[in-house]
Enzyme design. Structure first.
Site, short mmCIF file in Angstrom:
data_model
loop_
_atom_site.label_atom_id
_atom_site.label_comp_id
_atom_site.label_asym_id
_atom_site.label_seq_id
_atom_site.Cartn_x
_atom_site.Cartn_y
_atom_site.Cartn_z
N GLN A 158 0.84 -1.20 0.00
CA GLN A 158 0.00 0.00 0.00
C GLN A 158 0.87 1.25 0.00
O GLN A 158 1.53 1.55 1.00
CB GLN A 158 -0.88 -0.01 1.26
CG GLN A 158 -1.79 1.18 1.41
CD GLN A 158 -2.61 1.11 2.70
OE1 GLN A 158 -2.20 0.44 3.65
NE2 GLN A 158 -3.72 1.79 2.74
N TYR A 160 0.58 4.69 0.31
CA TYR A 160 -0.15 5.90 0.70
C TYR A 160 0.81 6.91 1.36
O TYR A 160 1.05 7.99 0.87
CB TYR A 160 -1.24 5.57 1.72
CG TYR A 160 -2.55 5.08 1.16
CD1 TYR A 160 -2.63 4.34 0.00
CD2 TYR A 160 -3.74 5.35 1.85
CE1 TYR A 160 -3.85 3.88 -0.47
CE2 TYR A 160 -4.96 4.90 1.37
CZ TYR A 160 -5.01 4.16 0.22
OH TYR A 160 -6.23 3.72 -0.22
N SER A 161 1.34 6.51 2.55
CA SER A 161 2.05 7.47 3.42
C SER A 161 3.31 8.01 2.76
O SER A 161 4.03 7.28 2.06
CB SER A 161 2.43 6.81 4.74
OG SER A 161 1.29 6.29 5.36
N SER A 193 4.54 -1.27 4.15
CA SER A 193 4.70 -2.63 4.68
C SER A 193 4.83 -3.64 3.55
O SER A 193 4.09 -3.57 2.56
CB SER A 193 3.48 -3.01 5.53
OG SER A 193 3.30 -2.11 6.58
N GLU A 276 -10.26 -1.67 5.83
CA GLU A 276 -9.34 -2.13 6.87
C GLU A 276 -10.08 -2.69 8.08
O GLU A 276 -9.52 -3.35 8.93
CB GLU A 276 -8.39 -1.00 7.32
CG GLU A 276 -7.26 -0.80 6.33
CD GLU A 276 -6.12 0.05 6.89
OE1 GLU A 276 -6.38 1.20 7.22
OE2 GLU A 276 -4.99 -0.45 6.96
N SER A 407 -4.13 7.06 13.56
CA SER A 407 -3.59 7.18 14.92
C SER A 407 -4.74 7.47 15.90
O SER A 407 -5.83 7.88 15.50
CB SER A 407 -2.56 8.32 14.98
OG SER A 407 -3.22 9.56 14.83
C1 LIG Z 1 3.33 -0.83 11.52
C2 LIG Z 1 2.96 0.19 10.51
C3 LIG Z 1 2.68 -0.20 9.22
C4 LIG Z 1 2.35 0.76 8.25
N1 LIG Z 1 2.13 0.33 6.96
C5 LIG Z 1 1.84 1.25 6.01
C6 LIG Z 1 1.67 0.85 4.65
O1 LIG Z 1 1.78 -0.33 4.31
N2 LIG Z 1 1.42 1.79 3.73
C7 LIG Z 1 1.30 3.10 4.06
O2 LIG Z 1 1.03 3.91 3.16
N3 LIG Z 1 1.47 3.52 5.33
C8 LIG Z 1 1.75 2.63 6.31
N4 LIG Z 1 1.94 3.04 7.62
C9 LIG Z 1 1.91 4.47 7.91
C10 LIG Z 1 0.72 4.95 8.71
O3 LIG Z 1 -0.42 5.01 7.91
C11 LIG Z 1 1.10 6.31 9.30
O4 LIG Z 1 2.13 6.10 10.23
C12 LIG Z 1 -0.05 7.01 9.95
O5 LIG Z 1 -0.98 7.42 8.98
C13 LIG Z 1 0.43 8.24 10.76
O6 LIG Z 1 1.16 9.08 9.94
P1 LIG Z 1 2.62 9.60 10.34
O7 LIG Z 1 3.44 8.43 10.80
O8 LIG Z 1 3.13 10.40 9.21
O9 LIG Z 1 2.43 10.51 11.61
P2 LIG Z 1 1.88 12.02 11.62
O10 LIG Z 1 0.70 12.12 10.72
O11 LIG Z 1 3.03 12.93 11.35
O12 LIG Z 1 1.41 12.17 13.12
C14 LIG Z 1 2.33 12.39 14.20
C15 LIG Z 1 1.54 12.58 15.47
O13 LIG Z 1 0.72 13.75 15.36
C16 LIG Z 1 -0.64 13.43 15.59
N5 LIG Z 1 -1.50 14.20 14.71
C17 LIG Z 1 -1.36 14.39 13.37
N6 LIG Z 1 -2.36 15.16 12.89
C18 LIG Z 1 -3.15 15.46 13.96
C19 LIG Z 1 -4.36 16.22 14.11
N7 LIG Z 1 -4.94 16.80 13.06
N8 LIG Z 1 -4.91 16.29 15.34
C20 LIG Z 1 -4.35 15.68 16.42
N9 LIG Z 1 -3.19 14.97 16.33
C21 LIG Z 1 -2.61 14.85 15.11
C22 LIG Z 1 -0.77 11.94 15.27
O14 LIG Z 1 -1.84 11.35 15.94
C23 LIG Z 1 0.57 11.42 15.75
O15 LIG Z 1 0.52 11.20 17.13
C24 LIG Z 1 2.28 2.12 8.60
C25 LIG Z 1 2.55 2.51 9.91
C26 LIG Z 1 2.90 1.58 10.86
C27 LIG Z 1 3.21 2.05 12.25
#
Ligand SMILES: Cc1cc2nc3c(=O)[nH]c(=O)nc-3n(C[C@H](O)[C@H](O)[C@H](O)COP(=O)(O)OP(=O)(O)OC[C@H]3O[C@@H](n4cnc5c(N)ncnc54)[C@H](O)[C@@H]3O)c2cc1C
Length: 427
Positions: A158, A160-161, A193, A276, A407
């Site tokens: 996937q 996305y991120s 992932s 999901e 999250s």
């Molecule tokens: C084990 C694992 C597998 C994953 N697998 C995939 C995958 O296969 N494909 C893929 O595309 N992604 C994947 N991800 C990524 C996942 O989707 C992102 O980690 C997630 O969307 C959070 O984005 P970020 O890590 O950029 O954190 P950020 O978006 O930068 O967030 C950082 C912190 O700020 C907080 N925050 C952000 N915005 C707000 C708001 N508006 N209000 C309040 N708090 C906020 C968040 O809650 C978090 O605590 C995976 C992540 C993990 C941990």
């Protein structure tokens, strides 16, 4: 190797998903319960006959935090499952599934997990992309890609991120431009992932110059094995590296491999996220049960089970597991469309925190031993060089549960704004 697809037990349910005339409909009432019991027995028998020999070592392996284990063998297991008709059981028959009603789909995932069925290498294809294609894709795309998922021969990741587009997915910066009959893609994804084991990636990319936020995005299907794609594994605190940075540098895919209309990928991307919460989460609950069982065993071994506080926390986890199951069933019954229902928002928050708390109890049960992680030669099937107890792995990996798939903070925002109708947070 077992004979592909051979089951000695007569199948009550044909591959077409229809219930045999003798067994009656499997929706409600006493006969449905009897059917479900027979069906569960059929799964148990099949698993007993097939999860052995070369596949025996896969029992209980390959779940979250352990996805690096026995990858090739788990891919072979996908083909074994497929030959037995046990992949994509809830998909419509015309798309290659069994068209099982929800009760039986749930029964399948529960029995699979109970029998020690390994983490599904085809999870992303079966659980996320497949349902998305069924819902949004052209007949040609479905015909091209659904069979590879059903047969366990094509694996997906996937895309996305990105570094600045996680919670804020609409900030995607990866671009794709048309060149003749191809999309040419440049940009970076992160936390992808299983990318290193996937043949294909579904990528959210910006295809309209000057577009912003969720406008002008497209949902592209991109082959991973090409010069324009570089995959760099990210090593985690668990010592393993199941997710990756993925760089697209002039990567190409056919212009036809866009799901939905070009520029309208946001709707499709949101549809995938809604899947999901599918029936696969029911298997997850069984896996958590097993983990809890392991923690109780550890507590018995070191005597901490005699500590009233530990006992109380274990009992509380057990209760919350039951609630998790009922929550998940409630979601599955509420709505089968791709809309994100309030019950699903609560469910993610609930199970993620339950699992993280379970990790903390696991470490506390270990006591002083919890401060040590053992460094040694990797287990057979482990890519990493850090060997940890299951309790350590659970503690470390469950920290990610409250991040991926939305999250905690984002879930709370969603619940507040969409489920409770509170004012939107200032942006
Ligand atoms: C084990 C694992 C597998 C994953 N697998 C995939 C995958 O296969 N494909 C893929 O595309 N992604 C994947 N991800 C990524 C996942 O989707 C992102 O980690 C997630 O969307 C959070 O984005 P970020 O890590 O950029 O954190 P950020 O978006 O930068 O967030 C950082 C912190 O700020 C907080 N925050 C952000 N915005 C707000 C708001 N508006 N209000 C309040 N708090 C906020 C968040 O809650 C978090 O605590 C995976 C992540 C993990 C941990």
């Amino acid at each position: 190797m077992t004979t592909a697809g051979a089951t000695s037990s007569a199948s009550v349910f044909s591959k077409s998903g229809s219930v045999s005339p003798e067994s009656g409909p499997a929706t409600s009432g006493p006969s449905a319960l009897a059917d479900e019991a027979t069906f569960r027995e059929e799964i148990r028998t099949w698993m007993g006959e097939h999860l052995r020999g070369e596949f025996a070592k896969l029992r209980h392996r390959g779940g979250p935090g352990d996805e690096h284990a026995f990858v090739e063998e788990r891919m072979a297991w996908e083909r074994e499952l497929a030959a037995g008709g046990w992949t994509c059981v809830g998909w419509p028959v015309e798309d290659g599934g069994r068209g099982l009603p929800l009760d039986l789909e749930v029964a399948f995932h529960e029995e699979y997990a109970r029998a020690g069925g390994p983490g599904r290498a085809g999870l992303v294809g079966e659980g996320l992309l497949g349902p998305t294609l069924i819902h949004f894709a052209s007949p040609e795309i479905k015909q091209r890609f659904l069979p590879g998922i059903v047969s366990g021969t094509e694996f997906w990741c996937q895309g996305y991120s990105e570094p600045n587009a996680g919670s804020d997915l609409a900030n995607v910066k990866t671009r794709a431009r048309r060149e003749g009959d191809e999309w040419v893609i440049d940009g970076q994804k992160v936390w992808t992932s299983l990318a290193q084991w996937s043949g294909w990636c579904f990528v959210v990319a910006r295809t309209e110059d000057g577009s912003e936020r969720h406008h002008g995005l497209s949902y592209l299907l991109v082959p991973m094995d090409q010069p324009g794609v570089e995959i760099r594994p990210i090593r985690q605190i668990t010592g393993t590296a199941e997710f990756n940075e993925v760089f697209f540098d002039g990567a190409r895919t056919s212009v036809e491999l866009c799901v939905g209309a070009p520029g309208e990928g946001w709707k499709v991307a949101m549809g995938t996220l809604a899947f999901e919460r599918g029936a696969l989460t029911l298997g997850q609950q069984m896996a958590f049960e097993r983990e809890l069982h392991g923690i109780v065993e550890a507590a018995r071994r070191n005597g901490s089970v005699g500590d009233p506080v530990i006992r109380q926390r274990l009992a509380e986890l057990s209760t919350r597991l039951r609630i998790m199951r009922w929550n998940a069933l409630r979601v599955l019954r509420v709505d089968e469309s791709v809309a994100l229902v309030p019950e699903a928002m609560v469910t993610k928050l609930f199970w993620a925190n339950l699992h993280r708390d379970m990790g903390e109890v696991a470490i506390d049960v270990l006591g002083a031993e919890g401060m040590l992680t053992r460094y040694s030669e990797a287990d057979e099937g482990d890519a990493g060089d850090i060997e940890m107890s299951p309790e350590h792995k659970l503690f470390f990996f469950s920290r990610s549960d409250t991040i991926y798939g939305g999250s905690d903070q984002i879930q709370r925002n969603l619940i507040g704004e969409r489920a409770l109708g509170l004012p939107r947070e200032p942006r």
